[in-house]
Enzyme design. Structure first.
Site, short mmCIF file in Angstrom:
data_model
loop_
_atom_site.label_atom_id
_atom_site.label_comp_id
_atom_site.label_asym_id
_atom_site.label_seq_id
_atom_site.Cartn_x
_atom_site.Cartn_y
_atom_site.Cartn_z
CG HIS A 189 -2.03 0.99 1.13
ND1 HIS A 189 -1.85 2.34 1.32
CD2 HIS A 189 -3.36 0.84 0.84
CE1 HIS A 189 -3.00 2.97 1.17
NE2 HIS A 189 -3.93 2.09 0.87
CD GLU A 210 -2.33 2.04 -3.15
OE1 GLU A 210 -3.07 2.54 -2.30
OE2 GLU A 210 -1.13 1.83 -2.97
#
Length: 250
Positions: A95, A167
């Site tokens: 992430h 993302e």
């Protein structure tokens, strides 16, 4: 046909009382949702609570990080074997918030991906570009570098039952969201990149979108070709919002 997946990423939020209310509300609200896989990735201390409340429901649980080592003198780390003992089905790796804060390299993320797979935990491997990379026209190059690091270490076989989360870094935790067409184009590129290296894996791997998904934009985003679900941040902390997003994926 790939089954949709919606994953809540709680980040560093929650406490025992709030979690209990939220998880129990999700169990009630989502019990009739049959055609979407649903999961929440909680902070480490709350894995046991999630296991206790969600066992036997249609909601899986997981973690937001994992050590690249199996065990040993790695203070503060949590191994894949430990996550497995708490029934974790998923773990987020790579992430952007962790990559930025803890300077995680692509090679380091690839090792985390591989060890999660080794222990039977589905890695949710995050890739994406910064605003500068997008505006400079190197978005595909940036994403390809991240993908290739895992593919070179793990190979196409390990993409089976894995998840990739696109993302766009510029949309994480902001009010900015990629347009449905921008998201679709990025997902299409990711699938094409995988197909070029491991053709057998490209059609089966799920690619989900993470970038300020909310109840208002979920239906349009999640209906786009090559978008197989969502990685939900802020809205996963609100039972009504998360339920609406899950239903939008049906």
């Amino acid at each position: 046909m790939r089954r949709k997946l919606v994953v809540g990423n709680w980040k560093m939020n929650g406490n025992l009382a709030q979690n209990k209310r939220l998880l129990e509300a999700l169990v009630r609200g989502l019990q009739d949702v049959e055609h979407v896989d649903i999961a929440v990735c909680v902070p480490y201390p709350y894995l046991f609570q999630a296991q206790k409340i969600l066992s036997g429901t249609n909601i899986a649980w997981g973690a937001q990080n994992v050590a690249k080592h199996e065990n040993g003198a790695y203070t503060g780390e949590v191994s894949a074997a430990m996550l497995k003992e708490f029934g974790a089905s998923y773990v987020i790796v790579g992430h952007s918030e962790r990559s930025d804060a803890y300077c995680e390299s692509n090679a380091n993320i690839a090792e985390k991906f591989a060890i999660a797979k080794h222990y039977g935990i589905t890695p949710i491997f995050c890739v994406g570009e910064t605003l500068q990379e997008r505006e400079s026209g190197v978005m595909e190059y940036a994403i390809a570098n991240q993908l290739d690091a895992v593919l070179s270490v793990s190979g196409g076989a390990l993409l089976d039952q894995a998840v990739i989360a696109y993302e766009p870094v510029w949309a994480i935790g902001t009010n900015r969201t990629a347009t449905p067409e921008q998201a679709r184009a990025a997902h299409s590129f990711i699938r094409e990149r995988i197909a070029a290296m491991h053709p057998g894996a490209a059609e089966s791997v799920r690619i989900i979108y993470g970038g300020s998904v909310n109840p208002r934009n979920a239906a349009q985003l999640l209906s786009m070709p090559d978008i197989d679900g969502g990685l939900i941040g802020r809205c996963s902390l609100d039972a009504d919002d998360f339920e609406r997003i899950c239903r939008a994926a049906c």
